[in-house]
Motif scaffolding. Structure first.
Motif, short mmCIF file in Angstrom:
data_model
loop_
_atom_site.label_atom_id
_atom_site.label_comp_id
_atom_site.label_asym_id
_atom_site.label_seq_id
_atom_site.Cartn_x
_atom_site.Cartn_y
_atom_site.Cartn_z
N GLY A 143 39.79 -0.49 11.65
CA GLY A 143 40.31 -1.83 11.37
C GLY A 143 39.49 -2.67 10.42
N ASN A 144 38.40 -2.14 9.88
CA ASN A 144 37.60 -2.92 8.93
C ASN A 144 38.37 -3.11 7.63
OD1 ASN A 144 35.43 -3.25 10.62
ND2 ASN A 144 34.32 -1.49 9.84
N ILE A 145 38.03 -4.16 6.91
CA ILE A 145 38.64 -4.41 5.61
C ILE A 145 37.75 -3.77 4.54
CG2 ILE A 145 39.30 -6.17 3.93
CD1 ILE A 145 39.88 -8.01 6.33
N GLU B 43 37.07 -3.42 0.53
CA GLU B 43 37.35 -4.13 -0.72
C GLU B 43 36.42 -3.65 -1.82
OE1 GLU B 43 38.62 -8.56 0.71
OE2 GLU B 43 36.49 -8.11 0.67
N ASP C 128 41.72 -2.99 -1.77
CA ASP C 128 41.76 -4.00 -0.71
C ASP C 128 42.72 -3.51 0.37
OD1 ASP C 128 41.74 -6.24 0.88
OD2 ASP C 128 42.73 -7.54 -0.58
N TYR C 129 42.17 -2.98 1.46
CA TYR C 129 43.03 -2.50 2.53
C TYR C 129 42.29 -2.50 3.87
CZ TYR C 129 40.71 2.09 2.35
OH TYR C 129 39.80 3.10 2.39
N HIS C 130 43.07 -2.38 4.93
CA HIS C 130 42.51 -2.26 6.28
C HIS C 130 42.32 -0.79 6.59
CE1 HIS C 130 44.02 -6.40 6.93
NE2 HIS C 130 42.99 -6.46 7.74
#
Length: 116
Positions: free
Chosen positions: A47-49, A51, A35-37
């Motif tokens: 900048g998408n997340i 997961e 789970d990170y940017h």
């Protein structure tokens, strides 16, 4: 005003194979959660997340060839993952002047830190 809600976590499901991993199982203890940017010029998009939750079997199947698996050193107690459970390190500790436990590092009256 904020309202606090209690949620009961039941576990998770592997996003690759669909394996159920209940909270009180060994499978849950060994799962990997990503789970990170994504950063600038990431293959996932700026900048998408990103997961994902994966069981240990899928991690082994997908990444096993490149993972480095080591045994825990003899001096560290098995299952000692928190800093306060591990044996003290020798040398300079960034937090040593804040440690008060015997055997870690303690500050003398003249603000020097002694180590065992």
């Amino acid at each position: 005003m904020y309202q606090i809600e209690n949620h009961r976590h039941e576990g998770c499901t592997c996003d690759r194979c669909g394996r159920s991993m209940p909270v009180n199982s060994y499978e849950y203890q060994e799962h990997l959660c990503i789970d990170y940017h994504a950063g600038y010029e990431s293959v996932f998009g700026d900048g998408n997340i990103v997961e994902g939750q994966f069981c240990q079997h899928c991690i082994l199947a997908c990444l096993g060839e490149w993972l480095r698996v080591r045994e825990v050193p003899e001096r560290a107690p098995k299952g000692a993952y928190q800093a306060h459970q591990r044996p003290p390190k020798r040398g300079i500790s960034l937090l040593s002047k804040y440690d008060t436990d015997e055997g870690v590092g303690h500050t003398n009256n003249d603000n020097r830190t002694d180590f065992d």
